[in-house]
Each structure stands twice: as C-alpha cells, then as structure tokens.
Design an enzyme around this catalytic site. Structure first.
Site, PDB file in Angstrom:
ATOM      1  N   SER A   1       0.854  -1.194   0.000  1.00  0.00           N
ATOM      2  CA  SER A   1       0.000   0.000   0.000  1.00  0.00           C
ATOM      3  C   SER A   1       0.879   1.229   0.000  1.00  0.00           C
ATOM      4  O   SER A   1       1.660   1.443   0.942  1.00  0.00           O
ATOM      5  CB  SER A   1      -0.889   0.018   1.250  1.00  0.00           C
ATOM      6  OG  SER A   1      -1.343   1.341   1.476  1.00  0.00           O
TER       7      SER A   1
ATOM      8  N   HIS B   1      -1.301  -1.273  -4.246  1.00  0.00           N
ATOM      9  CA  HIS B   1      -2.551  -0.955  -3.555  1.00  0.00           C
ATOM     10  C   HIS B   1      -2.585   0.551  -3.281  1.00  0.00           C
ATOM     11  O   HIS B   1      -1.662   1.114  -2.689  1.00  0.00           O
ATOM     12  CB  HIS B   1      -2.609  -1.740  -2.239  1.00  0.00           C
ATOM     13  CG  HIS B   1      -3.880  -1.602  -1.479  1.00  0.00           C
ATOM     14  ND1 HIS B   1      -4.992  -2.378  -1.729  1.00  0.00           N
ATOM     15  CD2 HIS B   1      -4.223  -0.786  -0.451  1.00  0.00           C
ATOM     16  CE1 HIS B   1      -5.964  -2.052  -0.891  1.00  0.00           C
ATOM     17  NE2 HIS B   1      -5.522  -1.084  -0.101  1.00  0.00           N
TER      18      HIS B   1
ATOM     19  N   ASP C   1      -4.796   3.635  -1.596  1.00  0.00           N
ATOM     20  CA  ASP C   1      -5.868   3.942  -0.651  1.00  0.00           C
ATOM     21  C   ASP C   1      -6.421   5.340  -0.901  1.00  0.00           C
ATOM     22  O   ASP C   1      -5.720   6.334  -0.718  1.00  0.00           O
ATOM     23  CB  ASP C   1      -5.326   3.836   0.781  1.00  0.00           C
ATOM     24  CG  ASP C   1      -5.045   2.396   1.163  1.00  0.00           C
ATOM     25  OD1 ASP C   1      -5.987   1.586   1.087  1.00  0.00           O
ATOM     26  OD2 ASP C   1      -3.893   2.085   1.511  1.00  0.00           O
TER      27      ASP C   1
ATOM     28  N   MET D   1      -9.055   8.111   0.201  1.00  0.00           N
ATOM     29  CA  MET D   1      -9.849   8.506   1.381  1.00  0.00           C
ATOM     30  C   MET D   1     -10.375   9.922   1.214  1.00  0.00           C
ATOM     31  O   MET D   1      -9.674  10.788   0.692  1.00  0.00           O
ATOM     32  CB  MET D   1      -8.985   8.436   2.635  1.00  0.00           C
ATOM     33  CG  MET D   1      -8.329   7.079   2.851  1.00  0.00           C
ATOM     34  SD  MET D   1      -7.425   7.034   4.395  1.00  0.00           S
ATOM     35  CE  MET D   1      -6.611   5.434   4.254  1.00  0.00           C
TER      36      MET D   1
ATOM     37  N   HIS E   1      -8.462   1.073  -3.672  1.00  0.00           N
ATOM     38  CA  HIS E   1      -9.363   0.852  -2.541  1.00  0.00           C
ATOM     39  C   HIS E   1     -10.064   2.178  -2.215  1.00  0.00           C
ATOM     40  O   HIS E   1      -9.444   3.099  -1.689  1.00  0.00           O
ATOM     41  CB  HIS E   1      -8.496   0.356  -1.360  1.00  0.00           C
ATOM     42  CG  HIS E   1      -9.224   0.118  -0.096  1.00  0.00           C
ATOM     43  ND1 HIS E   1      -8.581  -0.151   1.099  1.00  0.00           N
ATOM     44  CD2 HIS E   1     -10.549   0.081   0.194  1.00  0.00           C
ATOM     45  CE1 HIS E   1      -9.464  -0.336   2.054  1.00  0.00           C
ATOM     46  NE2 HIS E   1     -10.660  -0.192   1.541  1.00  0.00           N
TER      47      HIS E   1
ATOM     48  N   MET F   1     -12.219   4.391  -0.169  1.00  0.00           N
ATOM     49  CA  MET F   1     -12.830   4.628   1.148  1.00  0.00           C
ATOM     50  C   MET F   1     -13.486   6.006   1.088  1.00  0.00           C
ATOM     51  O   MET F   1     -13.037   6.963   1.729  1.00  0.00           O
ATOM     52  CB  MET F   1     -11.752   4.547   2.236  1.00  0.00           C
ATOM     53  CG  MET F   1     -11.277   3.126   2.476  1.00  0.00           C
ATOM     54  SD  MET F   1      -9.694   3.051   3.325  1.00  0.00           S
ATOM     55  CE  MET F   1      -8.609   3.208   1.914  1.00  0.00           C
TER      56      MET F   1
ATOM     57  N   MET G   1     -11.294  -5.819   5.841  1.00  0.00           N
ATOM     58  CA  MET G   1     -10.461  -4.899   6.616  1.00  0.00           C
ATOM     59  C   MET G   1     -10.154  -5.513   7.970  1.00  0.00           C
ATOM     60  O   MET G   1     -11.059  -6.006   8.661  1.00  0.00           O
ATOM     61  CB  MET G   1     -11.187  -3.561   6.823  1.00  0.00           C
ATOM     62  CG  MET G   1     -11.385  -2.735   5.565  1.00  0.00           C
ATOM     63  SD  MET G   1      -9.868  -2.381   4.656  1.00  0.00           S
ATOM     64  CE  MET G   1      -8.883  -1.493   5.882  1.00  0.00           C
TER      65      MET G   1
ATOM     66  N   ASP H   1      -6.524  -6.497   4.480  1.00  0.00           N
ATOM     67  CA  ASP H   1      -5.867  -5.184   4.529  1.00  0.00           C
ATOM     68  C   ASP H   1      -5.875  -4.629   5.945  1.00  0.00           C
ATOM     69  O   ASP H   1      -6.937  -4.425   6.530  1.00  0.00           O
ATOM     70  CB  ASP H   1      -6.654  -4.240   3.587  1.00  0.00           C
ATOM     71  CG  ASP H   1      -6.025  -2.870   3.433  1.00  0.00           C
ATOM     72  OD1 ASP H   1      -4.946  -2.628   4.007  1.00  0.00           O
ATOM     73  OD2 ASP H   1      -6.638  -2.045   2.730  1.00  0.00           O
TER      74      ASP H   1
HETATM   75  C1  DX5 Z   1      -6.144   1.513   5.854  1.00  0.00           C
HETATM   76  C2  DX5 Z   1      -5.703   1.216   4.442  1.00  0.00           C
HETATM   77  C3  DX5 Z   1      -4.595   0.253   4.370  1.00  0.00           C
HETATM   78  C4  DX5 Z   1      -3.320   0.708   5.001  1.00  0.00           C
HETATM   79  C5  DX5 Z   1      -2.517  -0.477   5.380  1.00  0.00           C
HETATM   80  O1  DX5 Z   1      -7.280   2.287   5.850  1.00  0.00           O
HETATM   81  O2  DX5 Z   1      -6.783   0.694   3.686  1.00  0.00           O
HETATM   82  O3  DX5 Z   1      -4.358  -0.159   3.024  1.00  0.00           O
HETATM   83  O4  DX5 Z   1      -2.549   1.529   4.193  1.00  0.00           O
HETATM   84  O5  DX5 Z   1      -1.420  -0.058   6.107  1.00  0.00           O
HETATM   85  P1  DX5 Z   1      -0.728  -1.010   7.160  1.00  0.00           P
HETATM   86  O6  DX5 Z   1      -0.267  -2.218   6.425  1.00  0.00           O
HETATM   87  O7  DX5 Z   1       0.390  -0.184   7.698  1.00  0.00           O
HETATM   88  O8  DX5 Z   1      -1.766  -1.352   8.203  1.00  0.00           O
HETATM   89 ZN    ZN Z   2      -6.371  -0.290   1.673  1.00  0.00          ZN
END
Ligand code: DX5
Ligand code: ZN
Length: 239
Positions: free
Chosen positions: A28, A53, A55, A57, A86, A88, A157, A195
C-alpha cells in the site's frame, strides 16, 4: 488445518490466469515516501510485488484525506503492475469513471458506502475493469450474501480504515476463514484480500485463514529493505 497449500478446499480458490495458485503481495503506497513516489513504486516492483494498492480517502467515510484519480494516473505511468484501488469514499459511484480512466485495474468499494451495491458493482465492470467489495472489521458477512457471485475481489479490513500503521484486529481472523468457506462452498472465484496491520510476524496466520492477497503498507515501506521484507512474507505464506 493449514490452508496454505495442502487443503483440498484451497484448490478451488481463485487461480491466477497462469493456472498456479499463487498468493499475492500488494504494497500500500499510503506508507510510501510521496516525495519520490515513482522510485518507491519501482522498488516494490523490483521486490516482486504483485499489485500496487492505492488507498483513496475522502475525509467523510474515513477520518483522513489521501489521493484522487490524478495520483492514480501518475502511478499508472510509473508501473506495469495492476493497480488495486481501494475506495474509502462516500458516493463512490460519482467517481468510478474517473478512477477507471486514470488506469485502475481493480476498483473496490465499501458496502457501508453503497446504497445500491449491485448497481455499483455492475457499473465498475462496465468500465472494463475488475470490481471489488470491502467490509469494515465489524460489518457482518451477510452483507456479502447477494453479491459474492458478482465480484472479482473481496477485501476484508483488519483495521478500522483511515490510517496505515495500526494493529491487526485478531478477532477478524475467523471472519477471513468464514469468507474463504463462503467462496469455496459456492465455488466463487473472487480473490480474498486482507488489509490492515499485516506484517511478517502475523502473515502466516492470515494466510492460514485462506487469504489470497495480502495488503501491507508500513510493514513494507517502513522496512529497510523492501525485497527482504517481501521475500520474508512469501516464505511465511509458503510461496
Ligand atoms: C487503511 C488502508 C490500508 C493501510 C494499510 O485504511 O486501507 O491499506 O494503508 O497499512 P498497514 O499495512 O500499515 O496497516
Ligand atoms: Zn487499503
């Protein structure tokens, strides 16, 4: 019972196009150094990562704001690896074409954000890319019941989404195993991705629960040597 390679049930889980039952590591980039993002991506690509990956947000669904289609487009130019995006974000349907055009290979939405989940999954597929669905740690699995046969990926998650570097929520392990059973029993081919909080020290347990794709942010980008970390992860999961 080990689910890493020997279980007969595992043989009906998702198989990559090569026909081997290869498990995948998806770094990620949330934990990468964004001042040198292309180099960071190249480094995990050289370290034999399988997916990148990303993220996304929005500050509404989760208490953090990260990147939009513009960064996905930049990442697309930096790698040939599949982009596992991903989302969110609230109202993901509004942004699906933009993220698809930016070069996403997989777009995953959270069930908690979708009033018309089936419609949104079809909408993602209409863009010609793979569609995933994600559940927060406390979202019950019955939410998957009527969509499991339509998705290409299920993302469980194991932290509350919003930040990297959080601790893996151990009570999610039986939940992962339950999804594995649902997939196997229905002969569904979706990949099972996990994840949050995955590290070399716990990845074996996550694999044994039946995971196909392991997302790891801080454990990889926070390490001295990405290649060593990814190799150590593969060793733990028997790849
Ligand atoms: C959290 C994200 C993850 C995050 C994982 O909301 O969706 O993808 O970056 O990071 P680690 O592996 O450090 O928990
Ligand atoms: Zn993620």
């Amino acid at each position: 019972m080990s689910r890493v390679d020997k279980s007969p049930l595992y043989s009906v889980a998702y198989k990559p196009s090569g026909g081997q039952n290869v498990k995948k590591i998806a770094p990620s980039i949330l934990s990468a150094d964004f001042t040198k993002l292309a180099k960071e991506i190249k480094a995990v690509e050289d370290a034999k990562a399988d997916y990148i990956h990303i993220d996304v947000m929005d500050g509404h669904f989760v208490p953090n704001i990260t990147v939009g289609p513009f960064i996905v487009e930049a990442v697309r130019k930096a790698t040939r690896l599949p982009l596992d995006v991903h989302l969110m974000i609230e109202n993901p349907d509004k942004f699906i074409p933009d993220f698809a055009k930016a070069g996403s290979d997989i777009l995953t939405v959270h069930v908690e954000t979708c009033r018309h989940l089936h419609r949104i999954i079809q909408y993602i597929k209409e863009q010609g890319i793979r569609a995933g669905v994600s559940l927060n740690p406390t979202t019950p699995l019955h939410q998957l019941e009527h969509i499991i046969g339509d998705v290409d990926l299920i993302l469980i998650m194991t932290v509350n989404p919003g930040f990297s570097g959080q601790s893996f929520i151990k009570s999610c392990l039986p939940k992962i195993a339950q999804v594995r059973r649902m997939l196997d029993e229905g002969n569904h081919k979706a990949e099972l991705e996990v994840d949050g909080g995955i590290k070399v020290s716990n990845i074996s347990a996550v694999a044994q629960a039946g995971t196909d794709v392991f997302v790891a942010g801080s454990a990889i980008f926070g390490s001295e040597n990405y290649k060593k970390t990814i190799s150590a992860m593969r060793l733990e999961i028997g790849e």
